[in-house]
Write an enzyme that holds these catalytic residues in place. Structure first.
Site, short mmCIF file in Angstrom:
data_model
loop_
_atom_site.label_atom_id
_atom_site.label_comp_id
_atom_site.label_asym_id
_atom_site.label_seq_id
_atom_site.Cartn_x
_atom_site.Cartn_y
_atom_site.Cartn_z
CG ASP A 20 36.53 40.39 41.23
OD1 ASP A 20 36.77 41.36 41.97
OD2 ASP A 20 35.89 39.39 41.58
CG ASN B 20 31.70 35.36 47.03
OD1 ASN B 20 30.50 35.23 47.21
ND2 ASN B 20 32.22 35.50 45.84
CB SER B 21 29.24 39.90 47.67
OG SER B 21 30.31 40.73 47.34
CG HIS C 11 27.48 42.67 44.08
ND1 HIS C 11 26.71 42.02 43.17
CD2 HIS C 11 28.31 41.73 44.60
CE1 HIS C 11 27.05 40.74 43.14
NE2 HIS C 11 28.02 40.53 43.99
CB SER D 231 34.96 35.73 38.07
OG SER D 231 34.64 35.15 39.32
N GLY D 232 37.08 36.98 40.39
CA GLY D 232 37.88 36.57 41.55
C GLY D 232 37.39 35.25 42.13
CG LEU D 233 33.24 32.67 43.14
CD1 LEU D 233 33.60 32.17 44.53
CD2 LEU D 233 31.73 32.84 43.01
CD GLU E 33 35.05 43.24 46.58
OE1 GLU E 33 34.94 42.75 45.44
OE2 GLU E 33 34.80 42.62 47.63
CG ASP F 251 39.11 40.15 45.23
OD1 ASP F 251 38.02 39.96 44.69
OD2 ASP F 251 39.93 39.23 45.44
CE LYS G 289 36.25 38.84 47.96
NZ LYS G 289 35.72 39.44 46.78
NE ARG H 284 31.71 43.68 44.21
CZ ARG H 284 31.99 42.39 44.05
NH1 ARG H 284 32.72 42.00 43.01
NH2 ARG H 284 31.55 41.50 44.90
CG ASP I 32 35.98 35.38 46.05
OD1 ASP I 32 37.04 36.00 45.89
OD2 ASP I 32 34.87 35.79 45.66
C1 SPV Z 1 33.26 37.54 41.27
O1 SPV Z 1 32.85 37.00 40.24
O2 SPV Z 1 34.27 37.18 41.87
C2 SPV Z 1 32.51 38.64 41.85
C3 SPV Z 1 31.10 38.68 41.71
O3 SPV Z 1 33.10 39.46 42.52
S1 SPV Z 1 30.41 37.98 43.12
O4 SPV Z 1 30.94 36.65 43.29
O5 SPV Z 1 29.01 38.04 42.83
O6 SPV Z 1 30.72 38.80 44.26
MG MG Z 2 34.86 38.79 43.21
#
Ligand code: SPV
Ligand code: MG
Length: 291
Positions: free
Chosen positions: A79, A116-117, A183, A40-42, A108, A81, A114, A152, A52
Protein backbone atom coordinates in the site's frame (compact mmCIF):
# COMPACT_ATOMS: atom_id res chain seq x y z
CA UNK A 1 8.17 -12.55 -6.43
CA UNK A 2 7.04 -9.97 -8.96
CA UNK A 3 6.12 -12.76 -11.40
CA UNK A 4 4.31 -14.63 -8.62
CA UNK A 5 2.22 -11.57 -7.75
CA UNK A 6 1.49 -10.89 -11.40
CA UNK A 7 0.25 -14.48 -11.88
CA UNK A 8 -1.75 -14.12 -8.72
CA UNK A 9 -3.53 -11.01 -9.91
CA UNK A 10 -4.01 -12.26 -13.47
CA UNK A 11 -5.13 -15.79 -12.47
CA UNK A 12 -8.56 -16.93 -13.59
CA UNK A 13 -9.56 -17.93 -10.10
CA UNK A 14 -10.12 -15.58 -7.17
CA UNK A 15 -6.96 -14.81 -5.17
CA UNK A 16 -6.53 -13.52 -1.62
CA UNK A 17 -3.99 -11.21 -0.04
CA UNK A 18 -3.68 -11.18 3.74
CA UNK A 19 -2.67 -8.08 5.62
CA UNK A 20 0.74 -7.98 7.26
CA UNK A 21 2.31 -5.09 9.13
CA UNK A 22 5.54 -6.60 10.46
CA UNK A 23 7.66 -9.72 10.23
CA UNK A 24 5.63 -11.63 12.80
CA UNK A 25 2.25 -11.05 11.20
CA UNK A 26 3.79 -11.85 7.80
CA UNK A 27 5.30 -15.11 8.94
CA UNK A 28 2.05 -16.17 10.62
CA UNK A 29 0.08 -15.49 7.44
CA UNK A 30 2.62 -17.47 5.44
CA UNK A 31 2.62 -20.33 7.94
CA UNK A 32 -1.14 -20.79 7.83
CA UNK A 33 -1.04 -20.92 4.05
CA UNK A 34 -1.66 -17.50 2.51
CA UNK A 35 0.14 -17.16 -0.81
CA UNK A 36 0.44 -13.39 -0.93
CA UNK A 37 0.41 -10.39 1.40
CA UNK A 38 -0.93 -6.87 1.56
CA UNK A 39 1.45 -4.51 3.37
CA UNK A 40 -1.27 -2.26 4.74
CA UNK A 41 -0.58 1.42 5.30
CA UNK A 42 -3.21 1.58 8.02
CA UNK A 43 -1.76 -1.40 9.85
CA UNK A 44 1.90 -0.45 9.50
CA UNK A 45 1.27 3.10 10.62
CA UNK A 46 -0.94 1.93 13.52
CA UNK A 47 1.73 -0.42 14.83
CA UNK A 48 4.27 2.40 14.62
CA UNK A 49 1.91 4.67 16.56
CA UNK A 50 1.12 6.92 13.64
CA UNK A 51 -2.21 7.91 12.12
CA UNK A 52 -2.91 6.72 8.59
CA UNK A 53 -2.46 10.14 7.06
CA UNK A 54 1.17 9.89 5.96
CA UNK A 55 2.54 10.57 9.42
CA UNK A 56 4.90 7.63 8.90
CA UNK A 57 7.70 8.48 6.50
CA UNK A 58 8.28 6.58 3.29
CA UNK A 59 11.55 5.22 4.65
CA UNK A 60 9.65 3.77 7.60
CA UNK A 61 7.27 2.12 5.14
CA UNK A 62 10.18 0.70 3.13
CA UNK A 63 11.82 -0.67 6.29
CA UNK A 64 8.60 -2.36 7.39
CA UNK A 65 8.06 -3.86 3.95
CA UNK A 66 11.55 -5.32 3.88
CA UNK A 67 10.89 -7.18 7.14
CA UNK A 68 7.52 -8.40 5.81
CA UNK A 69 9.06 -9.67 2.57
CA UNK A 70 12.07 -11.28 4.28
CA UNK A 71 10.02 -13.00 6.96
CA UNK A 72 7.32 -14.40 4.69
CA UNK A 73 9.13 -15.18 1.47
CA UNK A 74 5.82 -14.35 -0.22
CA UNK A 75 4.87 -11.84 -2.88
CA UNK A 76 3.94 -8.57 -1.18
CA UNK A 77 1.67 -5.92 -2.64
CA UNK A 78 2.49 -2.69 -0.84
CA UNK A 79 0.00 0.00 0.00
CA UNK A 80 1.97 2.98 -1.29
CA UNK A 81 -0.78 5.46 -0.33
CA UNK A 82 -0.81 8.30 -2.87
CA UNK A 83 2.91 7.94 -3.59
CA UNK A 84 4.14 10.44 -0.99
CA UNK A 85 3.95 13.42 -3.31
CA UNK A 86 4.09 13.96 -7.03
CA UNK A 87 5.36 11.68 -9.83
CA UNK A 88 8.92 12.03 -8.57
CA UNK A 89 8.16 10.87 -5.02
CA UNK A 90 5.93 8.08 -6.36
CA UNK A 91 8.65 6.67 -8.58
CA UNK A 92 11.31 7.03 -5.90
CA UNK A 93 9.28 5.23 -3.22
CA UNK A 94 8.13 2.52 -5.63
CA UNK A 95 11.67 1.88 -6.81
CA UNK A 96 12.93 1.59 -3.24
CA UNK A 97 10.07 -0.74 -2.38
CA UNK A 98 10.99 -2.94 -5.31
CA UNK A 99 14.67 -2.93 -4.33
CA UNK A 100 13.74 -3.97 -0.81
CA UNK A 101 11.56 -6.91 -1.81
CA UNK A 102 8.09 -5.65 -2.75
CA UNK A 103 6.39 -7.44 -5.66
CA UNK A 104 4.03 -4.60 -6.43
CA UNK A 105 2.73 -1.25 -5.27
CA UNK A 106 -0.76 0.16 -5.05
CA UNK A 107 -1.14 3.92 -5.51
CA UNK A 108 -4.37 5.77 -4.78
CA UNK A 109 -5.64 8.82 -6.64
CA UNK A 110 -5.50 11.28 -3.78
CA UNK A 111 -3.02 13.94 -2.71
CA UNK A 112 -0.35 14.11 -0.03
CA UNK A 113 -1.04 13.70 2.79
CA UNK A 114 -3.87 11.28 2.20
CA UNK A 115 -6.34 10.34 4.92
CA UNK A 116 -7.52 6.80 5.60
CA UNK A 117 -10.58 6.15 3.46
CA UNK A 118 -12.77 5.32 6.45
CA UNK A 119 -12.00 8.55 8.33
CA UNK A 120 -14.04 11.69 7.77
CA UNK A 121 -15.44 13.09 4.55
CA UNK A 122 -12.53 15.07 3.17
CA UNK A 123 -10.97 12.94 0.46
CA UNK A 124 -9.98 15.26 -2.37
CA UNK A 125 -9.15 13.38 -5.53
CA UNK A 126 -6.06 13.97 -7.62
CA UNK A 127 -6.51 15.47 -11.02
CA UNK A 128 -6.67 12.62 -13.55
CA UNK A 129 -3.74 13.67 -15.75
CA UNK A 130 -1.50 14.37 -12.79
CA UNK A 131 -2.22 10.97 -11.25
CA UNK A 132 -1.61 9.29 -14.61
CA UNK A 133 1.82 10.95 -14.57
CA UNK A 134 2.52 9.30 -11.22
CA UNK A 135 1.55 5.88 -12.62
CA UNK A 136 3.57 6.29 -15.83
CA UNK A 137 6.61 7.48 -13.89
CA UNK A 138 6.52 4.37 -11.70
CA UNK A 139 6.09 2.13 -14.72
CA UNK A 140 9.00 3.79 -16.54
CA UNK A 141 11.32 3.69 -13.53
CA UNK A 142 11.18 0.10 -12.35
CA UNK A 143 13.29 -2.12 -14.61
CA UNK A 144 11.47 -5.31 -13.62
CA UNK A 145 8.56 -5.44 -16.06
CA UNK A 146 6.79 -7.99 -13.85
CA UNK A 147 6.49 -5.55 -10.93
CA UNK A 148 2.76 -5.04 -10.41
CA UNK A 149 1.37 -1.52 -10.42
CA UNK A 150 -2.14 -1.25 -9.02
CA UNK A 151 -4.11 1.97 -9.43
CA UNK A 152 -6.58 2.52 -6.62
CA UNK A 153 -9.76 4.43 -7.32
CA UNK A 154 -11.01 6.59 -4.49
CA UNK A 155 -13.88 8.12 -6.49
CA UNK A 156 -16.59 6.29 -4.53
CA UNK A 157 -14.89 7.17 -1.22
CA UNK A 158 -14.90 10.83 -2.31
CA UNK A 159 -18.62 10.68 -3.06
CA UNK A 160 -18.25 10.70 -6.86
CA UNK A 161 -20.34 8.45 -9.06
CA UNK A 162 -19.65 5.23 -10.90
CA UNK A 163 -19.19 7.02 -14.23
CA UNK A 164 -16.33 9.02 -12.80
CA UNK A 165 -14.78 5.85 -11.39
CA UNK A 166 -15.00 4.21 -14.82
CA UNK A 167 -13.49 7.21 -16.62
CA UNK A 168 -10.63 7.24 -14.16
CA UNK A 169 -10.11 3.47 -14.40
CA UNK A 170 -9.78 3.77 -18.18
CA UNK A 171 -7.25 6.58 -17.86
CA UNK A 172 -5.20 4.73 -15.26
CA UNK A 173 -5.12 1.54 -17.32
CA UNK A 174 -3.99 3.62 -20.30
CA UNK A 175 -1.25 5.20 -18.16
CA UNK A 176 0.21 1.79 -17.34
CA UNK A 177 -1.63 0.35 -14.35
CA UNK A 178 -1.61 -3.44 -14.38
CA UNK A 179 -4.73 -3.70 -12.25
CA UNK A 180 -7.42 -1.57 -10.64
CA UNK A 181 -8.41 -1.45 -6.99
CA UNK A 182 -11.90 -0.09 -6.53
CA UNK A 183 -12.55 1.01 -2.97
CA UNK A 184 -15.86 1.53 -1.18
CA UNK A 185 -16.90 2.17 2.38
CA UNK A 186 -20.52 1.16 2.01
CA UNK A 187 -21.87 -1.73 4.07
CA UNK A 188 -23.08 -3.51 0.95
CA UNK A 189 -21.18 -4.38 -2.20
CA UNK A 190 -23.69 -3.01 -4.73
CA UNK A 191 -21.45 -0.28 -6.13
CA UNK A 192 -18.46 -2.62 -6.29
CA UNK A 193 -20.42 -5.25 -8.18
CA UNK A 194 -21.85 -2.59 -10.50
CA UNK A 195 -18.35 -1.32 -11.20
CA UNK A 196 -17.11 -4.85 -11.93
CA UNK A 197 -19.99 -5.44 -14.33
CA UNK A 198 -19.38 -2.25 -16.29
CA UNK A 199 -15.58 -2.47 -16.23
CA UNK A 200 -15.71 -5.95 -17.76
CA UNK A 201 -12.27 -6.89 -16.50
CA UNK A 202 -10.36 -4.65 -18.91
CA UNK A 203 -7.72 -4.99 -16.20
CA UNK A 204 -8.00 -7.25 -13.14
CA UNK A 205 -9.98 -5.80 -10.24
CA UNK A 206 -8.90 -5.91 -6.59
CA UNK A 207 -11.28 -5.16 -3.74
CA UNK A 208 -11.10 -4.48 0.01
CA UNK A 209 -14.31 -5.73 1.65
CA UNK A 210 -13.57 -4.32 5.11
CA UNK A 211 -16.96 -2.58 5.34
CA UNK A 212 -19.01 -4.85 3.09
CA UNK A 213 -17.71 -7.99 4.79
CA UNK A 214 -21.17 -9.57 4.90
CA UNK A 215 -21.22 -10.08 1.12
CA UNK A 216 -20.54 -13.76 0.43
CA UNK A 217 -17.19 -14.36 -1.24
CA UNK A 218 -18.99 -16.41 -3.91
CA UNK A 219 -20.56 -13.19 -5.23
CA UNK A 220 -17.13 -11.69 -5.84
CA UNK A 221 -16.01 -14.89 -7.51
CA UNK A 222 -19.08 -14.83 -9.78
CA UNK A 223 -18.43 -11.16 -10.57
CA UNK A 224 -14.96 -12.02 -11.89
CA UNK A 225 -13.06 -10.14 -9.18
CA UNK A 226 -9.36 -10.96 -9.35
CA UNK A 227 -8.19 -10.48 -5.78
CA UNK A 228 -9.69 -9.89 -2.35
CA UNK A 229 -7.56 -8.02 0.16
CA UNK A 230 -8.21 -8.84 3.83
CA UNK A 231 -6.78 -5.46 4.66
CA UNK A 232 -6.26 -4.97 8.38
CA UNK A 233 -7.33 -8.07 10.26
CA UNK A 234 -3.97 -9.14 11.67
CA UNK A 235 -3.52 -5.69 13.15
CA UNK A 236 -7.07 -5.60 14.57
CA UNK A 237 -6.76 -9.15 15.90
CA UNK A 238 -3.59 -8.14 17.74
CA UNK A 239 -5.36 -5.10 19.24
CA UNK A 240 -8.14 -7.24 20.71
CA UNK A 241 -5.75 -9.98 21.89
CA UNK A 242 -3.37 -7.50 23.53
CA UNK A 243 -6.21 -5.54 25.11
CA UNK A 244 -7.60 -8.72 26.67
CA UNK A 245 -4.27 -10.06 27.93
CA UNK A 246 -3.23 -6.68 29.38
CA UNK A 247 -6.56 -6.31 31.19
CA UNK A 248 -6.46 -9.81 32.61
CA UNK A 249 -2.87 -9.57 33.86
CA UNK A 250 -3.54 -6.15 35.37
CA UNK A 251 -6.57 -7.46 37.20
CA UNK A 252 -5.34 -10.87 38.32
CA UNK A 253 -1.71 -9.97 39.05
CA UNK A 254 -0.88 -13.49 37.94
CA UNK A 255 -0.16 -15.51 34.84
CA UNK A 256 -1.99 -18.62 36.02
CA UNK A 257 -4.99 -18.14 33.77
CA UNK A 258 -2.96 -16.60 30.97
CA UNK A 259 -0.43 -19.25 30.03
CA UNK A 260 -2.85 -21.51 28.20
CA UNK A 261 -4.43 -18.54 26.42
CA UNK A 262 -1.33 -17.18 24.68
CA UNK A 263 0.96 -18.69 22.06
CA UNK A 264 3.67 -20.80 23.64
CA UNK A 265 7.26 -19.69 23.36
CA UNK A 266 7.86 -22.82 21.28
CA UNK A 267 5.53 -21.45 18.63
CA UNK A 268 7.38 -18.13 18.64
CA UNK A 269 10.76 -19.86 18.30
CA UNK A 270 9.31 -22.00 15.53
CA UNK A 271 8.06 -18.96 13.60
CA UNK A 272 11.48 -17.34 13.90
CA UNK A 273 13.22 -20.57 12.80
CA UNK A 274 15.51 -21.01 15.78
CA UNK A 275 16.05 -24.65 14.70
CA UNK A 276 17.65 -23.44 11.48
CA UNK A 277 20.18 -21.47 13.51
CA UNK A 278 21.12 -24.59 15.53
CA UNK A 279 21.64 -26.52 12.31
CA UNK A 280 23.74 -23.71 10.87
CA UNK A 281 25.83 -23.56 14.03
CA UNK A 282 26.53 -27.28 13.76
CA UNK A 283 27.61 -26.75 10.17
CA UNK A 284 29.62 -23.52 10.38
CA UNK A 285 30.89 -23.03 13.93
CA UNK A 286 34.15 -24.75 14.88
CA UNK A 287 33.27 -27.52 17.35
CA UNK A 288 35.16 -25.81 20.18
CA UNK A 289 32.86 -22.77 19.80
CA UNK A 290 29.64 -24.73 19.43
CA UNK A 291 28.55 -24.65 23.07
C1 SPV B 1 -4.92 -0.08 4.16
O1 SPV B 1 -5.01 -1.25 4.57
O2 SPV B 1 -4.12 0.74 4.61
C2 SPV B 1 -5.81 0.37 3.10
C3 SPV B 1 -7.11 -0.17 3.01
O3 SPV B 1 -5.43 1.26 2.38
S1 SPV B 1 -8.18 0.88 3.83
O4 SPV B 1 -7.73 1.05 5.19
O5 SPV B 1 -9.43 0.21 3.70
O6 SPV B 1 -8.22 2.16 3.14
MG1 MG C 1 -3.96 2.36 3.16
Amino acid sequence: MTTALRQFVYANELSFLMEAHDALSASIAAKVGFKGLWASGLSISSTLGYRDTNEASWTELVDAVERIADASNLPVLVDGDSGFGNFNNARLVSHKLWRRGAAGVCLEDKGFPKMNSFVGDRHPLAEIKEFCGRLSAVKDTIPDREFVLVARLEALIAGRDLDEALVRADAYAEAGADAILIHSRKADADEILEFAQQWRNKKPVLIVPTKYYRTPTAQFRDAGISTIIWANHNMRASVSAMRDVCSQILEEESLVNIESEVAGLGEVFDLLRYAELSEAEAKYLPKSHAS
